[in-house]
Design a protein around this motif. Structure first.
Motif, mmCIF file in Angstrom:
data_model
loop_
_atom_site.group_PDB
_atom_site.id
_atom_site.type_symbol
_atom_site.label_atom_id
_atom_site.label_comp_id
_atom_site.label_asym_id
_atom_site.label_seq_id
_atom_site.Cartn_x
_atom_site.Cartn_y
_atom_site.Cartn_z
ATOM 1 N N LEU A 15 0.985 -1.208 0.090
ATOM 2 C CA LEU A 15 0.338 0.417 -0.072
ATOM 3 C C LEU A 15 0.601 0.703 -0.153
ATOM 4 C CD1 LEU A 15 -2.769 -1.196 2.481
ATOM 5 C CD2 LEU A 15 -2.906 -0.981 -0.128
ATOM 6 N N LEU A 16 1.853 1.334 0.687
ATOM 7 C CA LEU A 16 2.997 2.345 0.685
ATOM 8 C C LEU A 16 3.337 2.073 -0.364
ATOM 9 C CD1 LEU A 16 4.581 4.273 2.372
ATOM 10 C CD2 LEU A 16 5.771 2.780 3.265
ATOM 11 N N ALA A 17 3.936 1.350 -1.187
ATOM 12 C CA ALA A 17 4.478 1.741 -2.576
ATOM 13 C C ALA A 17 3.890 2.721 -3.504
ATOM 14 C CB ALA A 17 4.134 0.216 -3.608
ATOM 15 N N PHE A 18 2.239 2.620 -3.579
ATOM 16 C CA PHE A 18 1.357 3.530 -4.589
ATOM 17 C C PHE A 18 1.738 4.843 -3.870
ATOM 18 C CE2 PHE A 18 -2.605 6.199 -3.560
ATOM 19 C CZ PHE A 18 -2.660 6.572 -4.887
ATOM 20 N N LEU A 19 1.499 5.299 -2.757
ATOM 21 C CA LEU A 19 1.420 6.887 -2.541
ATOM 22 C C LEU A 19 3.086 7.437 -2.723
ATOM 23 C CD1 LEU A 19 0.661 6.776 1.334
ATOM 24 C CD2 LEU A 19 -0.431 7.553 -0.869
ATOM 25 N N LEU A 20 3.916 6.279 -2.768
ATOM 26 C CA LEU A 20 5.267 7.005 -3.630
ATOM 27 C C LEU A 20 5.878 6.736 -4.403
ATOM 28 C CD1 LEU A 20 8.225 5.161 -0.397
ATOM 29 C CD2 LEU A 20 7.156 7.289 -0.764
ATOM 30 N N CYS A 21 4.710 5.938 -5.181
ATOM 31 C CA CYS A 21 4.912 5.759 -7.014
ATOM 32 C C CYS A 21 4.647 6.934 -7.775
ATOM 33 C CB CYS A 21 4.966 4.234 -7.156
ATOM 34 S SG CYS A 21 5.852 3.131 -7.604
ATOM 35 N N ASP A 22 3.870 7.186 -7.119
ATOM 36 C CA ASP A 22 3.220 8.088 -7.219
ATOM 37 C C ASP A 22 3.221 9.367 -7.421
ATOM 38 O OD1 ASP A 22 1.177 7.255 -9.129
ATOM 39 O OD2 ASP A 22 -0.973 7.293 -8.327
ATOM 40 N N ARG A 23 4.592 10.220 -5.658
ATOM 41 C CA ARG A 23 4.584 11.327 -5.652
ATOM 42 C C ARG A 23 6.295 11.212 -6.365
ATOM 43 N NH1 ARG A 23 0.358 10.221 -2.530
ATOM 44 N NH2 ARG A 23 -0.484 12.088 -1.646
ATOM 45 N N LEU A 24 6.875 10.347 -5.776
ATOM 46 C CA LEU A 24 8.284 10.642 -5.945
ATOM 47 C C LEU A 24 8.824 9.524 -7.283
ATOM 48 C CD1 LEU A 24 9.462 9.425 -1.797
ATOM 49 C CD2 LEU A 24 9.073 11.558 -3.016
ATOM 50 N N GLY A 25 7.655 8.588 -8.018
ATOM 51 C CA GLY A 25 8.336 8.171 -9.162
ATOM 52 C C GLY A 25 8.733 6.477 -8.848
ATOM 53 N N ARG A 26 9.387 5.966 -9.577
ATOM 54 C CA ARG A 26 9.564 4.712 -9.618
ATOM 55 C C ARG A 26 10.905 4.766 -8.958
ATOM 56 N NH1 ARG A 26 4.499 5.898 -10.930
ATOM 57 N NH2 ARG A 26 4.190 5.077 -12.345
ATOM 58 N N VAL A 27 11.532 4.972 -9.792
ATOM 59 C CA VAL A 27 13.569 5.228 -9.041
ATOM 60 C C VAL A 27 13.869 5.929 -7.618
ATOM 61 C CG1 VAL A 27 15.848 5.778 -9.942
ATOM 62 C CG2 VAL A 27 13.616 5.572 -12.067
ATOM 63 N N ARG A 28 13.490 6.824 -7.539
ATOM 64 C CA ARG A 28 13.198 6.809 -5.455
ATOM 65 C C ARG A 28 12.284 5.765 -4.472
ATOM 66 N NH1 ARG A 28 16.763 9.103 -7.525
ATOM 67 N NH2 ARG A 28 16.873 11.858 -7.596
ATOM 68 N N SER A 29 11.263 5.103 -5.309
ATOM 69 C CA SER A 29 10.544 4.463 -4.411
ATOM 70 C C SER A 29 11.098 3.179 -4.581
ATOM 71 C CB SER A 29 9.546 4.155 -5.497
ATOM 72 O OG SER A 29 8.185 5.059 -5.170
ATOM 73 N N LEU A 30 12.292 2.958 -5.848
ATOM 74 C CA LEU A 30 13.119 1.705 -5.510
ATOM 75 C C LEU A 30 14.293 2.065 -4.065
ATOM 76 C CD1 LEU A 30 15.129 -0.856 -6.414
ATOM 77 C CD2 LEU A 30 15.536 1.247 -7.963
ATOM 78 N N GLN A 31 14.800 3.387 -4.257
ATOM 79 C CA GLN A 31 15.689 3.207 -2.777
ATOM 80 C C GLN A 31 15.545 3.248 -2.181
ATOM 81 O OE1 GLN A 31 17.046 6.905 -4.916
ATOM 82 N NE2 GLN A 31 18.304 6.149 -6.697
ATOM 83 N N VAL A 32 14.018 3.759 -1.228
ATOM 84 C CA VAL A 32 13.567 4.403 -0.584
ATOM 85 C C VAL A 32 13.250 2.491 0.671
ATOM 86 C CG1 VAL A 32 11.130 4.946 0.789
ATOM 87 C CG2 VAL A 32 12.511 6.494 -0.512
ATOM 88 N N LEU A 33 12.963 1.699 -0.945
ATOM 89 C CA LEU A 33 12.199 0.298 -0.110
ATOM 90 C C LEU A 33 13.505 -0.020 -0.454
ATOM 91 C CD1 LEU A 33 12.976 -2.464 -2.830
ATOM 92 C CD2 LEU A 33 11.658 -0.909 -3.936
ATOM 93 N N CYS A 34 15.173 -0.142 -0.600
ATOM 94 C CA CYS A 34 16.280 -0.576 -0.610
ATOM 95 C C CYS A 34 16.818 -0.506 0.972
ATOM 96 C CB CYS A 34 16.986 -0.112 -2.175
ATOM 97 S SG CYS A 34 16.845 -0.992 -2.991
#
Length: 543
Positions: free
Chosen positions: A87-106
């Motif tokens: 669920l968190l991925a939706f907020l981050l993907c739409d706000r930060l983008g796909r690459v920044r979301s990748l960095q957060v999850l790592c």
């Protein structure tokens, strides 16, 4: 690099420059994310069987039910965190983008397993670390397939998206061999025996985090944010073609047309409005149904439980001793890894999604039916005692082989489909939200499955569990025949045409209709455009 695999018909309209190292590098980095789930599924089942872990943590105290509950709490905590992470991925993907979301999850993934390996006898710290890591791992199933689907050309979209699904079993294979190596090379009295395999998580998360800084954001995300000039430059870099090239113009035009159409229909809509749109519009309800049923039927078909509790299942079938059962799981890891990538590279885009799913479910169901029959006839008491006739012993070898064959069916069918369909079906502005919700349901089902299996084995016996899995497989075959559409060779933007059909036509006839629409658009003279549009409106009203 001119490496071409996939849908040959779609490739005829795809310039050779599109298949280049930038495309494959980005797909490798995001595709290898799947190893996060696989590492955990393979490592945790072996970790709780290692003697060093049992020495440090009191898993054998209490009744059989209490032990099963304690074991399932540890194994399922990553799945519980992954529910929130998806669920968190939706907020981050739409706000930060796909690459920044990748960095957060790592970062979350890294932090969680650093907490785990420094637990020193605290089950509470183990649970907390695994939950935090689960937040990051839960995001992978949204961020990875979304990036892959948005950057891959349609000719190889199935192949490249399934790099993620295949990486799950790269992780499983590495995990199984890590547990096996630790069991034979490290002392049972040393905590390093169970800690060393867990550092594979830290290595993978760190490597992907470093590689992420070499990647650009997807053109489709930049289009959503209104950065059309940046989107054009990003697409040209990705495809290695000039802006004036017809292929670039057609892809940009498709993205912008779809986004404009969606924005006109839902101008000013909030997140809650998007949720209403998902569940109130028939086409989106059908999309959601596909995602939901893929998760429910896939997770309860038995394969996920076999991956996590492989040591116990092989023990039931007659393998004795920790090293022997761990070695047997290593073979299962190799089988699943090999079949996953063979399917991704040589099957899914050649014979299509539906046929791959049919074949995979059929193979998996037949194999598990054999195991259910064998365990039911011989009986678990006799298997535990080891008092088997030569015929029973040969049947046991066959049952172990069928576990491997069921893994081939799983990677060919549900494992590929559950990620691919989720990445392909959603319209641009709902892709992150739709993927998050359906992958949240993925982890809800996996969490429930992981928690339930130890109790199911106690209440139903092993043959009952395998029989239940067979029944799910039969239901899955019926569902696929009626509801699942073929998306091979269909551009993401044109899936709207498919889901605009009546619900009872989408699965059986939608693919032919969409390809006819795309072909008609490609060959129609300009003077016929108005006539054609009127015909399409009349057709949609009629159907």
């Amino acid at each position: 690099m001119k490496f071409r695999l996939g849908n040959q018909a779609a490739q005829r309209d795809t310039p050779s420059e599109v298949f280049n190292w930038k495309l494959y590098w980005g797909c490798f980095v995001f595709g290898i994310l799947g190893a996060g789930r696989g590492l955990d599924e393979g490592l945790v089942g072996g970790m709780i069987t290692l003697q060093s872990f049992k020495n440090e943590f009191p898993l054998d105290e209490g009744s059989a039910s209490e032990q099963a509950n304690r074991e399932s709490n540890i194994t399922s905590m990553v799945q519980l965190g992954s529910i929130v992470g998806a669920l968190l991925a939706f907020l981050l993907c739409d706000r930060l983008g796909r690459v920044r979301s990748l960095q957060v999850l790592c970062v979350l993934w890294l932090a969680g397993f650093i907490i785990v390996v420094t637990s020193y006898g605290s089950i509470g710290q183990i649970l907390a670390g695994r939950f935090i890591a689960g937040l990051g791992i839960g995001m992978t199933v949204v961020v990875g397939p979304t990036y892959l689907a948005e950057t891959a050309p349609r000719a190889v979209r199935g192949m490249l998206t399934n790099i993620f699904a295949g990486a799950v079993y790269l992780g499983v294979m590495i995990a199984y061999f890590s547990n096996y190596g630790a069991s034979i090379n490290l002392s049972n009295d040393s905590r390093s025996q169970w800690v060393a395999p867990q550092t594979a998580h830290i290595g993978f998360a760190g490597m992907i985090l470093i590689c992420s800084f070499t990647l650009s954001e997807t053109p489709r995300f930049l289009t959503i944010r209104g950065k059309h000039e940046e989107a054009t430059k990003a697409l040209c870099r990705l495809r290695q073609l000039p802006e004036s090239h017809p292929f670039i113009q057609a892809e940009l035009g498709g993205m912008r047309e779809q986004l404009e159409r969606e924005q006109e229909a839902t101008h000013g809509v909030s997140v809650w409005g998007k949720l209403r749109e998902m569940f109130m519009i028939p086409a989106n309800r059908y999309r959601f149904m596909l995602g939901l049923m893929a998760q429910v039927l896939g997770q309860w078909s038995g394969a996920s439980a076999i991956t996590i509790y492989a040591n116990e299942f092989f023990g039931i079938l007659g393998k004795s001793g920790q090293s022997e059962t761990l070695l047997t799981t290593c073979i299962l890891g190799v089988v699943k890894f090999s079949s996953a990538y063979l399917c991704a590279f040589f099957l899914i885009d050649f014979i299509g999604r539906r046929r791959s799913l049919y074949a995979g479910i059929t193979i998996q169901t037949i194999a598990i039916a054999y195991v259910a029959g064998y365990v039911g006839i011989v009986g678990t008491d006799r298997l535990d005692a080891g008092n088997l006739t030569p015929a029973m012993q040969r049947g046991g070898v066959g049952a172990i082989a069928m576990i491997y064959i069921s893994g081939v069916g799983w990677t060919m069918g549900w494992n590929s489909f559950q990620y691919l369909v989720n990445a392909e079906i959603w319209p641009l502005r709902l892709r992150a939200l739709g993927s998050s919700i359906t992958m949240c349901l993925h982890f809800v089902n996996q969490f429930g499955n992981t928690k339930a299996v130890p109790e199911m084995l106690l209440a139903m016996n092993s043959w009952g569990f395998f029989t239940f899995s067979c029944a799910i497989g039969l239901v899955g075959l019926i569902w696929v025949w009626f509801f699942v559409p073929e998306l091979s060779g269909v551009s993401i933007e044109n899936t709207d045409d498919l889901f605009s059909l009546p619900w009872y036509q989408i699965g059986r006839h939608g693919h032919k209709f969409v390809l006819n629409q795309e072909g008609a658009r490609a060959v129609r003279p300009e003077k016929e455009e108005s006539e054609v549009e009127e015909h399409e409106v009349a057709y949609s009203q009629r159907v």
